[in-house]
Scaffold this active site. Structure first.
Site, PDB file in Angstrom:
ATOM      1  N   GLY A  15       3.519  -3.151   0.498  1.00 39.33           N
ATOM      2  CA  GLY A  15       3.213  -4.471  -0.079  1.00 39.33           C
ATOM      3  C   GLY A  15       4.020  -4.691  -1.350  1.00 39.33           C
ATOM      4  O   GLY A  15       4.114  -3.794  -2.181  1.00 39.33           O
ATOM      5  N   ARG A  76       6.653  -2.521   6.171  1.00 40.89           N
ATOM      6  CA  ARG A  76       5.947  -1.283   6.507  1.00 40.89           C
ATOM      7  C   ARG A  76       6.521  -0.833   7.844  1.00 40.89           C
ATOM      8  O   ARG A  76       6.260  -1.462   8.862  1.00 40.89           O
ATOM      9  CB  ARG A  76       4.438  -1.534   6.581  1.00 40.89           C
ATOM     10  CG  ARG A  76       3.836  -1.931   5.233  1.00 40.89           C
ATOM     11  CD  ARG A  76       2.315  -2.018   5.265  1.00 40.89           C
ATOM     12  NE  ARG A  76       1.772  -2.225   3.939  1.00 40.89           N
ATOM     13  CZ  ARG A  76       1.188  -3.360   3.530  1.00 40.89           C
ATOM     14  NH1 ARG A  76       1.058  -4.371   4.354  1.00 40.89           N
ATOM     15  NH2 ARG A  76       0.721  -3.465   2.302  1.00 40.89           N
ATOM     16  N   ASP A 107       1.390   4.615  -1.783  1.00 43.76           N
ATOM     17  CA  ASP A 107       1.215   5.973  -1.243  1.00 43.76           C
ATOM     18  C   ASP A 107       1.789   6.151   0.165  1.00 43.76           C
ATOM     19  O   ASP A 107       2.335   7.212   0.482  1.00 43.76           O
ATOM     20  CB  ASP A 107      -0.245   6.430  -1.330  1.00 43.76           C
ATOM     21  CG  ASP A 107      -1.216   5.426  -0.724  1.00 43.76           C
ATOM     22  OD1 ASP A 107      -0.767   4.377  -0.236  1.00 43.76           O
ATOM     23  OD2 ASP A 107      -2.422   5.715  -0.736  1.00 43.76           O
ATOM     24  N   THR A 130       2.575  -1.117  -6.738  1.00 45.27           N
ATOM     25  CA  THR A 130       1.471  -1.719  -5.986  1.00 45.27           C
ATOM     26  C   THR A 130       0.510  -2.357  -6.980  1.00 45.27           C
ATOM     27  O   THR A 130       0.314  -1.828  -8.075  1.00 45.27           O
ATOM     28  CB  THR A 130       0.690  -0.682  -5.126  1.00 45.27           C
ATOM     29  OG1 THR A 130      -0.569  -1.252  -4.737  1.00 45.27           O
ATOM     30  CG2 THR A 130       0.399   0.605  -5.859  1.00 45.27           C
ATOM     31  N   ASP A 132      -2.594  -2.396  -6.614  1.00 41.07           N
ATOM     32  CA  ASP A 132      -3.915  -1.772  -6.485  1.00 41.07           C
ATOM     33  C   ASP A 132      -4.236  -0.736  -7.567  1.00 41.07           C
ATOM     34  O   ASP A 132      -5.405  -0.405  -7.770  1.00 41.07           O
ATOM     35  CB  ASP A 132      -4.043  -1.090  -5.111  1.00 41.07           C
ATOM     36  CG  ASP A 132      -3.867  -2.059  -3.968  1.00 41.07           C
ATOM     37  OD1 ASP A 132      -4.079  -3.271  -4.168  1.00 41.07           O
ATOM     38  OD2 ASP A 132      -3.502  -1.615  -2.863  1.00 41.07           O
ATOM     39  N   ASP A 134      -3.795   2.440  -7.451  1.00 40.91           N
ATOM     40  CA  ASP A 134      -4.563   3.499  -6.781  1.00 40.91           C
ATOM     41  C   ASP A 134      -3.785   4.806  -6.641  1.00 40.91           C
ATOM     42  O   ASP A 134      -4.095   5.622  -5.776  1.00 40.91           O
ATOM     43  CB  ASP A 134      -5.013   3.004  -5.391  1.00 40.91           C
ATOM     44  CG  ASP A 134      -3.837   2.603  -4.511  1.00 40.91           C
ATOM     45  OD1 ASP A 134      -2.708   2.491  -5.022  1.00 40.91           O
ATOM     46  OD2 ASP A 134      -4.051   2.406  -3.303  1.00 40.91           O
ATOM     47  N   ARG A 176      -7.416  -2.997  -1.962  1.00 39.08           N
ATOM     48  CA  ARG A 176      -7.599  -2.138  -0.780  1.00 39.08           C
ATOM     49  C   ARG A 176      -8.922  -1.386  -0.896  1.00 39.08           C
ATOM     50  O   ARG A 176      -9.958  -2.024  -0.994  1.00 39.08           O
ATOM     51  CB  ARG A 176      -6.427  -1.162  -0.630  1.00 39.08           C
ATOM     52  CG  ARG A 176      -6.199  -0.759   0.813  1.00 39.08           C
ATOM     53  CD  ARG A 176      -4.989   0.119   0.946  1.00 39.08           C
ATOM     54  NE  ARG A 176      -3.751  -0.616   0.880  1.00 39.08           N
ATOM     55  CZ  ARG A 176      -3.157  -1.187   1.931  1.00 39.08           C
ATOM     56  NH1 ARG A 176      -3.694  -1.089   3.123  1.00 39.08           N
ATOM     57  NH2 ARG A 176      -2.029  -1.848   1.802  1.00 39.08           N
TER      58      ARG A 176
HETATM   59  O1  F6P Z   1      -1.633  -2.708  -1.325  1.00 36.70           O
HETATM   60  C1  F6P Z   1      -1.482  -4.017  -1.771  1.00 36.70           C
HETATM   61  C2  F6P Z   1      -2.356  -4.959  -0.999  1.00 36.70           C
HETATM   62  O2  F6P Z   1      -2.154  -6.262  -1.484  1.00 36.70           O
HETATM   63  C3  F6P Z   1      -3.853  -4.610  -0.984  1.00 36.70           C
HETATM   64  O3  F6P Z   1      -4.502  -4.995  -2.176  1.00 36.70           O
HETATM   65  C4  F6P Z   1      -4.320  -5.347   0.238  1.00 36.70           C
HETATM   66  O4  F6P Z   1      -5.452  -4.722   0.787  1.00 36.70           O
HETATM   67  C5  F6P Z   1      -3.138  -5.218   1.173  1.00 36.70           C
HETATM   68  O5  F6P Z   1      -1.997  -4.950   0.373  1.00 36.70           O
HETATM   69  C6  F6P Z   1      -2.871  -6.450   2.007  1.00 36.70           C
HETATM   70  O6  F6P Z   1      -1.853  -6.141   2.888  1.00 36.70           O
HETATM   71  P1  F6P Z   1      -1.060  -7.240   3.739  1.00 36.70           P
HETATM   72  O7  F6P Z   1      -0.087  -7.924   2.823  1.00 36.70           O
HETATM   73  O8  F6P Z   1      -0.386  -6.448   4.789  1.00 36.70           O
HETATM   74  O9  F6P Z   1      -2.075  -8.207   4.254  1.00 36.70           O
END
Ligand code: F6P
Length: 328
Positions: A15, A76, A107, A130, A132, A134, A176
């Site tokens: 992300g 990804r 991660d 990120t 998050d 985390d 997340r």
């Molecule tokens: O890891 C970053 C993040 O924005 C999280 O907070 C969220 O859960 C996820 O990515 C959303 O992913 P996507 O953009 O694939 O919907």
């Protein structure tokens, strides 16, 4: 510094987060400063497999420190999870005479980098990007501070309409499976309750607390809900429960979503990105590999990638207490 490193590649993966562009800029300019070549890889590991590369010099990264997202784009990659995919990526790097790889991501991206190094011995260095926050080994991941400011701005706006209509708002934020965005932005936005996966308050206790707030004169309320919180099956069911079990509030839900990942990086994230980019390149030049750069007690430090991806950063218990006291 190692004489063997002549060319470094940089990619963004997973992300996107605000500050990734500033980090790419820092990597490219640090390479230029040390007279080594730099190439950008488009679309993360996907671009590594497809050989989607572009040479970058100091001027190629002008005017991007203030831009959200990542101009190298992000993905990804499923193919990079296969041995064949990684083999192709390795061959592409060898053909380009690249000697080191900087991975800006979370991660999942670091897990890929570690597997890649274990298979081919290719030097890798991580920059934690990120929203998050985390990742173990840094007090702040890149983009976390900007996302917090975005969320606080949104809460302030929601509060205007909440107080105008005497409403109770449930506001869902990203993160997340951790509650760092919720806890910090909730305190800064003056939330009445903050629901995070690390602490299970229970539905009854939530309703009791909101009722108590009403008796002390509150006419509107904001509850911040981390997306990973499991108190209700989802935020809409949580709203339904409160609707059914509480009198006198008009209840609404606001899911902030991907707007939290966008926007110009904050001053903090721009400085952090610049420091991380310098540290990442200079660590590769010092012969280091399989580390992530991070901010620990105000200093740039290295943490082994396997440690960085192992755990999740712990919630600051003091913040939980502050949030409890503030919602009195
Ligand atoms: O890891 C970053 C993040 O924005 C999280 O907070 C969220 O859960 C996820 O990515 C959303 O992913 P996507 O953009 O694939 O919907």
């Amino acid at each position: 510094m190692s004489e063997n490193i002549k060319k470094i590649a940089v990619l963004t993966s997973g992300g996107d987060s605000p500050g990734m562009n500033a980090a790419i800029r820092a990597v490219v300019r640090t390479c230029a400063y040390h007279n080594i070549e730099c190439i950008g890889v488009y679309r993360g590991y996907e671009g590594l497999i497809d050989g989607d590369f572009e040479s970058l010099d100091a001027r190629s990264v002008k005017g991007i420190i203030n831009k959200g997202g990542t101009f190298l784009k992000s993905a990804r990659s499923k193919t990079f999870r296969t041995k064949e995919g990684r083999q192709k990526a390795y061959e592409n790097l060898l053909n380009e005479n690249v000697n080191g790889l900087v991975v800006i991501g979370g991660d999942g991206s670091f897990t890929g980098a570690l597997v890649f190094n274990n298979e081919f011995g290719f030097p890798v260095m991580g920059i934690p990007g990120t929203i998050d926050n985390d990742i173990v080994g840094t007090s702040h991941t890149l983009g976390f501070d900007t996302a917090l400011n975005t969320v606080v701005d949104a809460i302030d706006k929601i509060r205007d309409t909440a107080s105008s209509h005497n409403r109770l708002f449930f506001v869902e934020v990203m993160g997340r499976d951790v509650g760092h965005i919720a806890l910090n932005a909730g305190i800064a936005g003056g939330a009445e309750e903050i629901l995070i996966p690390e602490e299970d308050l229970g539905l009854e206790r939530l309703v009791d607390s909101l009722n108590k707030s009403k008796t002390t004169g509150k006419t509107s309320s904001i509850v911040i809900v981390a997306e990973g919180d499991k108190i209700g099956k989802n935020i809409f069911e949580l709203k339904d429960y409160v609707d059914e079990n509480m009198e006198g509030y008009d209840v609404r839900v606001s899911v902030l979503g991907h707007m939290q990942r966008g926007g110009a990086p904050s001053c903090f994230d721009r400085v952090l990105a610049s420091r991380m980019g310098v540290k990442a390149v200079e660590s590769i030049l010092d012969g280091e590999t399989n580390y992530m750069v991070g901010l620990i007690n105000g200093k740039m430090e290295l943490t082994p990638l396997d440690q960085a991806i192992k755990g999740k950063t712990k919630i600051n218990l003091e913040l939980l207490r502050v949030s409890d006291i503030m919602s009195t």
